[in-house]
Motif scaffolding. Structure first.
Motif, PDB file in Angstrom:
ATOM      1  N   ILE A 208       0.616  -1.157   0.230  1.00  0.00           N
ATOM      2  CA  ILE A 208      -0.161  -0.175   0.149  1.00  0.00           C
ATOM      3  C   ILE A 208       0.698   1.582   0.344  1.00  0.00           C
ATOM      4  N   SER A 209       2.361   0.975   1.034  1.00  0.00           N
ATOM      5  CA  SER A 209       2.751   2.166   1.192  1.00  0.00           C
ATOM      6  C   SER A 209       3.244   2.710  -0.468  1.00  0.00           C
ATOM      7  N   LYS A 210       3.919   1.680  -1.174  1.00  0.00           N
ATOM      8  CA  LYS A 210       4.013   1.438  -2.960  1.00  0.00           C
ATOM      9  C   LYS A 210       3.376   2.008  -3.603  1.00  0.00           C
ATOM     10  N   PHE A 211       2.100   1.934  -3.311  1.00  0.00           N
ATOM     11  CA  PHE A 211       0.651   2.662  -4.237  1.00  0.00           C
ATOM     12  C   PHE A 211       0.622   3.869  -3.526  1.00  0.00           C
ATOM     13  N   VAL A 212       0.553   4.214  -2.991  1.00  0.00           N
ATOM     14  CA  VAL A 212       1.230   5.639  -2.243  1.00  0.00           C
ATOM     15  C   VAL A 212       1.388   6.434  -3.278  1.00  0.00           C
ATOM     16  N   GLU A 213       3.159   5.882  -2.985  1.00  0.00           N
ATOM     17  CA  GLU A 213       4.482   6.429  -3.512  1.00  0.00           C
ATOM     18  C   GLU A 213       3.945   6.605  -5.073  1.00  0.00           C
ATOM     19  N   GLY A 214       3.503   5.251  -5.334  1.00  0.00           N
ATOM     20  CA  GLY A 214       3.563   5.430  -7.450  1.00  0.00           C
ATOM     21  C   GLY A 214       2.602   6.338  -7.748  1.00  0.00           C
ATOM     22  N   PHE A 215       1.395   5.999  -7.349  1.00  0.00           N
ATOM     23  CA  PHE A 215      -0.114   7.533  -7.497  1.00  0.00           C
ATOM     24  C   PHE A 215       0.137   8.095  -7.315  1.00  0.00           C
ATOM     25  N   SER A 216       1.125   9.530  -5.900  1.00  0.00           N
ATOM     26  CA  SER A 216       0.858  10.104  -6.103  1.00  0.00           C
ATOM     27  C   SER A 216       2.073  10.527  -6.349  1.00  0.00           C
ATOM     28  N   SER A 217       3.554  10.171  -7.138  1.00  0.00           N
ATOM     29  CA  SER A 217       4.184  11.422  -7.288  1.00  0.00           C
ATOM     30  C   SER A 217       3.446  10.621  -9.060  1.00  0.00           C
ATOM     31  N   GLY A 218       2.755  10.191  -9.725  1.00  0.00           N
ATOM     32  CA  GLY A 218       2.237   9.869 -11.021  1.00  0.00           C
ATOM     33  C   GLY A 218       3.120   8.881 -11.413  1.00  0.00           C
ATOM     34  N   ASN A 219       3.914   8.190 -10.612  1.00  0.00           N
ATOM     35  CA  ASN A 219       4.653   7.532 -11.608  1.00  0.00           C
ATOM     36  C   ASN A 219       4.441   6.095 -12.051  1.00  0.00           C
ATOM     37  N   VAL A 221       1.970   2.653 -11.025  1.00  0.00           N
ATOM     38  CA  VAL A 221       2.868   1.039 -10.287  1.00  0.00           C
ATOM     39  C   VAL A 221       2.846   0.355 -11.552  1.00  0.00           C
ATOM     40  N   THR A 222       3.030  -0.810 -10.190  1.00  0.00           N
ATOM     41  CA  THR A 222       3.433  -2.348 -11.188  1.00  0.00           C
ATOM     42  C   THR A 222       2.598  -3.018 -10.206  1.00  0.00           C
ATOM     43  N   VAL A 223       2.111  -4.193 -11.182  1.00  0.00           N
ATOM     44  CA  VAL A 223       1.687  -5.004  -9.413  1.00  0.00           C
ATOM     45  C   VAL A 223       1.744  -6.147 -10.402  1.00  0.00           C
ATOM     46  N   PRO A 280      -7.967   9.686 -10.194  1.00  0.00           N
ATOM     47  CA  PRO A 280      -8.734   9.498 -11.639  1.00  0.00           C
ATOM     48  C   PRO A 280      -7.873   9.023 -13.161  1.00  0.00           C
ATOM     49  N   HIS A 281      -6.670  10.803 -12.372  1.00  0.00           N
ATOM     50  CA  HIS A 281      -5.825  10.347 -13.541  1.00  0.00           C
ATOM     51  C   HIS A 281      -4.444   9.655 -14.196  1.00  0.00           C
ATOM     52  N   ALA A 282      -4.484   8.631 -12.682  1.00  0.00           N
ATOM     53  CA  ALA A 282      -3.215   7.975 -12.382  1.00  0.00           C
ATOM     54  C   ALA A 282      -2.788   7.050 -14.483  1.00  0.00           C
ATOM     55  N   PRO A 283      -1.992   6.933 -13.964  1.00  0.00           N
ATOM     56  CA  PRO A 283      -1.643   5.223 -15.079  1.00  0.00           C
ATOM     57  C   PRO A 283      -2.062   4.488 -15.143  1.00  0.00           C
ATOM     58  N   ALA A 284      -2.521   3.586 -15.951  1.00  0.00           N
ATOM     59  CA  ALA A 284      -2.808   2.263 -16.018  1.00  0.00           C
ATOM     60  C   ALA A 284      -1.702   1.351 -15.224  1.00  0.00           C
ATOM     61  N   PRO A 285      -2.227   0.187 -13.913  1.00  0.00           N
ATOM     62  CA  PRO A 285      -0.732  -0.144 -13.406  1.00  0.00           C
ATOM     63  C   PRO A 285      -0.348  -0.940 -14.517  1.00  0.00           C
ATOM     64  N   ARG A 286       1.525  -1.631 -14.956  1.00  0.00           N
ATOM     65  CA  ARG A 286       1.673  -2.090 -15.168  1.00  0.00           C
ATOM     66  C   ARG A 286       1.742  -3.596 -14.681  1.00  0.00           C
ATOM     67  N   ARG A 287       1.387  -4.202 -15.429  1.00  0.00           N
ATOM     68  CA  ARG A 287       0.897  -5.842 -14.958  1.00  0.00           C
ATOM     69  C   ARG A 287       2.273  -6.370 -15.423  1.00  0.00           C
TER      70      ARG A 287
END
Ligand SMILES: NC(=O)c1ccc[n+]([C@@H]2O[C@H](COP(=O)([O-])OP(=O)(O)OC[C@H]3O[C@@H](n4cnc5c(N)ncnc54)[C@H](O)[C@@H]3O)[C@@H](O)[C@H]2O)c1
Length: 334
Positions: A208-219, A221-223, A280-287
């Motif tokens: 979850i803290s990785k998701f916060v980082e990824g979403f808030s930085s606009g970078n 996330v990877t799942v 809502p504007h975040a990039p789609a998660p990388r899989r």
């Protein structure tokens, strides 16, 4: 069996003036536990060597006259003894430790020192200074990869790595102290804890803290895998409340092992959907392909903590994630 019942045994309640020592107080769970205890009117002595914790996590507590901070290594020779002699605490909540499962595998000696030897220092200081109770930060990692869910405290423990094995060894050591001396022990097996003040920038951070980082930085996330892997995510304020109850409520048992969890299994895809609504504007998660050895599902049975500590998690995942974003100073319209 992990729980020993002593019929007729009823412990004392904690008075507000005898302090409670919190080790690892400047860390993620420790700082929230300190906040909770102070809000209930307790005196708190927080101990931390600031190896991963931050004094900034204790911002409000440092201004509270019922709080004292001691910078020290709890695994150091006689440090806990000195602390208990000086403050005569009613209870010790022992949270200091090496938290990362990966770091424990990479550095077995450090894992042993922080996740087992330090427990011995705490137990021995408690015994020799007449501290009534030790609360220990154990982990769902003590169960290992079990298929029968939810896991109860009766589920056989089969830790798969060095972190879980030292947590389990610490539980056993403390139980040995409780059965030999006048000491109560509560081992709390936390499931996946999330919330503010958890660091997201380290490779060891929780999902979850990785998701916060990824979403808030606009970078983004990877799942890994299909996202259907699930966890029992519990908010840190609930964990802090469980710690405070474990240190203070009268116990019918001299030794208690209890899961600290919600009893709800939530998938990464569900977590992603809450983040998706918030960003809502975040990039789609990388899989990417699933990581080998990753536990697919984890969920705890919360009944023992409810029965013996009166503890029940209150925060839903949606509320918890919103609270986390609000307290991270992040703009969710980004
Ligand atoms: N975060 C979770 O999801 C989780 C799950 C299960 C168990 N736990 C356990 O809960 C406890 C707290 O975890 P956290 O997530 O708050 O981690 P954290 O790293 O934020 O907190 C640990 C604190 O202990 C301090 N510390 C480490 N070694 C020390 C030493 N020798 N002397 C004094 N202080 C020392 C660190 O500086 C840090 O402030 C740990 O024992 C961890 O194993 C955490």
């Amino acid at each position: 069996m992990n729980i020993r019942i002593n019929n007729g045994f009823q412990s004392n309640t904690t008075t507000l003036d005898q302090p409670i020592v919190v080790t690892g107080a400047a860390g993620f769970i420790g700082s929230h536990t300190t906040d909770e205890l102070l809000s209930l009117g307790h005196r708190v002595v927080g101990v931390d060597d600031l190896s991963t914790g931050r004094i900034g996590n204790l911002g409000e507590s440092m201004r509270n006259e019922r709080f004292e901070f001691v910078k020290a290594d709890v695994a150091g020779p006689e440090m806990m003894d000195w602390l208990c002699q000086r403050y005569q605490p009613a209870a010790i909540i022992h949270l200091a430790g090496l938290v990362s499962v990966v770091a424990a595998q990479e550095n077995p000696g450090r894992n042993y020192r922080l996740n087992l030897h330090a427990t011995q220092q705490v137990a021995e200081a408690a015994r020799s200074c007449g501290v009534s109770r030790v609360v220990f930060a154990s982990s769902a990692a003590t169960y290992g990869n079990t298929l029968a869910l939810p896991v109860s405290e009766e589920t056989p423990t089969r830790p798969e790595g060095l972190y879980g094995s030292c947590k389990l060894a610490s539980e056993h050591l403390l139980q040995g102290y409780a059965s030999s001396f006048d000491l109560e022990v509560v081992c709390l097996r936390y499931f996946n804890v999330y919330g503010s003040r958890q660091t997201g920038d380290s490779p060891y951070a929780g999902v979850i803290s990785k998701f916060v980082e990824g979403f808030s930085s606009g970078n983004g996330v990877t799942v890994f895998g299909d996202g259907r892997q699930s966890r029992d995510f519990i908010h840190v304020r609930d964990v802090a409340r469980a710690n405070a109850l474990a240190a203070t409520v009268p116990l019918e048992l001299r030794t208690l092992v209890a899961n600290v969890c919600t009893g709800r299994q939530q998938s990464l895809n569900e977590v992603l959907s809450v983040f998706g609504n918030l960003f809502p504007h975040a990039p789609a998660p990388r899989r990417e392909t699933a990581r080998r050895g990753e536990i697919l599902h984890s969920c705890g049975d919360p009944a023992i903590a409810k029965r013996h500590l009166g503890f029940q998690a209150r925060t839903t995942l949606d509320e918890g994630l919103r609270h986390l974003i609000d307290h991270s100073g992040i703009s969710i319209s980004a």
